[in-house]
Design an enzyme around this catalytic site. Structure first.
Site, PDB file in Angstrom:
ATOM      1  N   THR A  92     -11.224 -23.128   3.077  1.00 25.79           N
ATOM      2  CA  THR A  92     -11.516 -24.529   4.050  1.00 25.79           C
ATOM      3  C   THR A  92     -10.732 -25.882   3.301  1.00 25.79           C
ATOM      4  O   THR A  92     -10.516 -26.795   4.015  1.00 25.79           O
ATOM      5  CB  THR A  92     -12.837 -24.885   4.046  1.00 25.79           C
ATOM      6  OG1 THR A  92     -13.474 -24.941   2.678  1.00 25.79           O
ATOM      7  CG2 THR A  92     -13.523 -23.975   4.956  1.00 25.79           C
ATOM      8  N   LEU A  99      -6.303 -22.935  -3.593  1.00 24.06           N
ATOM      9  CA  LEU A  99      -7.509 -22.829  -3.097  1.00 24.06           C
ATOM     10  C   LEU A  99      -8.646 -23.555  -3.714  1.00 24.06           C
ATOM     11  O   LEU A  99      -8.985 -23.099  -4.946  1.00 24.06           O
ATOM     12  CB  LEU A  99      -7.980 -21.478  -2.612  1.00 24.06           C
ATOM     13  CG  LEU A  99      -9.314 -21.380  -1.848  1.00 24.06           C
ATOM     14  CD1 LEU A  99      -9.543 -21.978  -0.413  1.00 24.06           C
ATOM     15  CD2 LEU A  99      -9.749 -19.735  -1.716  1.00 24.06           C
ATOM     16  N   VAL A 100      -9.285 -24.710  -3.299  1.00 26.28           N
ATOM     17  CA  VAL A 100     -10.193 -25.418  -3.991  1.00 26.28           C
ATOM     18  C   VAL A 100     -11.526 -25.467  -3.464  1.00 26.28           C
ATOM     19  O   VAL A 100     -12.752 -25.724  -4.175  1.00 26.28           O
ATOM     20  CB  VAL A 100     -10.045 -26.940  -4.429  1.00 26.28           C
ATOM     21  CG1 VAL A 100      -8.694 -26.818  -5.340  1.00 26.28           C
ATOM     22  CG2 VAL A 100      -9.459 -27.611  -2.888  1.00 26.28           C
ATOM     23  N   SER A 101     -11.749 -24.976  -1.929  1.00 28.82           N
ATOM     24  CA  SER A 101     -13.133 -24.710  -1.269  1.00 28.82           C
ATOM     25  C   SER A 101     -13.064 -24.005  -0.271  1.00 28.82           C
ATOM     26  O   SER A 101     -11.963 -23.727   0.440  1.00 28.82           O
ATOM     27  CB  SER A 101     -13.357 -26.389  -0.881  1.00 28.82           C
ATOM     28  OG  SER A 101     -15.071 -26.084  -0.375  1.00 28.82           O
ATOM     29  N   SER A 102     -14.259 -23.138   0.012  1.00 24.58           N
ATOM     30  CA  SER A 102     -13.978 -22.279   0.951  1.00 24.58           C
ATOM     31  C   SER A 102     -15.382 -22.098   1.411  1.00 24.58           C
ATOM     32  O   SER A 102     -16.449 -22.507   0.909  1.00 24.58           O
ATOM     33  CB  SER A 102     -13.682 -20.709   0.298  1.00 24.58           C
ATOM     34  OG  SER A 102     -14.589 -20.244  -0.599  1.00 24.58           O
TER      35      SER A 102
END
Length: 334
Positions: A92, A99-102
């Protein structure tokens, strides 16, 4: 990537399609036996995930491809909706290609929430807000006032507040270092982390009531700790759950996980074994691969449930079978 709107997307153009997709996801999770508390089944059935994932990224031919709910192309909108209600993790937020947020895999979220063993009246601290979906599920189960969620990135927390408001939920969303917890809202009955760690921050047990439970990703597993009061301060201890778990690492002041040792000289079938790599990750820096392999085979290739963690005020360690047994390994402390 360009600027993106972080507010919630309107409901899918075909509400019936979204409702059917959500119902199918709930049935899939239920079939896996993740809902021992029926209240969680109700929460997953009634909290619309698409409000929390207005867009996400998938690997495409030219790198990451963005799918979003307001795409003018109906086929791409349909791909977005199918992805939202598939039982998979969704990327996300990216920063400099990382990638820092999912949004976590829903069936894994259900397993963690069920293992949290909440009761009416409990207060919960969530570490790692992400898009806010997990906080919404907690708030649905316990009420908005009972839930506090913390994330380091203000853009992530701002977006989560918008998503939560669109879903009619208003838990407390705090921008801060999750390794420090949230002392202003303590004490907590439960802490759940949705980011992986090399060890547990000492602040978490210190912000818990006696008898509290902590569920956190550590190494490539999920550890379930019970907090108790001792003469030396709070102590948290417990075993790992059976399932593997892979999350975005915790960012902030907590020490980062070290690299895995080189696996040269080990049989390929062993080096790629999930349970062996779990042992290597858990004991990184304490066992070299050949020592780990010898122990692993001698002990019958143990499942995750045989391992555990103890967190004291001055030190913490991982162990196999017994916290005071022959197989213990120190974990890093901040």
């Amino acid at each position: 990537m360009g600027a993106h709107r972080y507010g919630p997307t309107p409901p899918a153009s075909d509400d019936a399609e979204a409702d059917a997709a959500r119902a199918a996801l709930v049935r899939e999770i239920d079939a896996r036996g993740a809902f021992t508390d029926p209240a969680w089944r109700t929460a997953f059935a009634e909290v619309p995930r698409h409000l929390f994932v207005p867009f996400f990224y998938v690997h495409g031919i030219r790198g990451y491809e963005r799918l979003w709910g307001e795409d003018p192309d109906p086929e791409r909108r349909s791909r977005w909706l199918r992805g939202v209600y598939a039982d998979g993790a969704l990327a996300t937020r990216l920063k400099d290609g990382e990638l820092v947020s999912s949004s976590s895999q829903p069936s894994l979220m259900a397993l963690m929430l069920d293992a949290l063993d909440v009761e009416d009246g409990h207060t919960v601290l969530e570490i790692g807000t992400g898009p806010g979906y997990n906080a919404a599920l907690l708030a649905h189960r316990l009420g908005d006032a009972a839930v506090t969620t913390v994330d380091l990135d203000p853009e992530i927390t701002d977006a989560a507040r918008s998503h939560l408001a669109a879903a009619g939920r208003r838990p407390t969303v705090v921008t801060g270092d999750g390794a420090r917890g949230c002392p202003a809202r303590a004490p907590y009955d439960r802490i759940i982390a949705t980011c992986t760690l090399p060890s547990l921050p000492r602040s978490w047990p210190e912000q818990c009531r006696p008898g509290a439970r902590i569920i956190a990703p550590l190494a490539t597993g999920l550890v379930s700790l019970r907090v108790r009061a001792t003469a030396d301060g709070p102590r948290a201890e417990g075993h790992f759950l059976h399932t593997p778990a892979y999350f975005v690492p915790l960012r902030g002041g907590h020490p980062a996980a070290g690299p895995l040792p080189r696996l040269g000289g080990l049989p390929g079938r062993v080096a790629g074994d999930d349970l062996f790599r779990f042992l290597l990750t858990l004991t990184a820096g304490a066992l070299d691969p050949h020592e780990a392999l010898s122990l692993w085979e001698r002990e019958g290739r143990p499942q995750r449930e045989r391992y555990g963690v103890t967190v004291g005020r001055e030190r913490q360690w991982a162990w196999l079978d017994d916290p005071q047994g022959p197989y213990t390994w120190p974990l890093p402390t901040a």
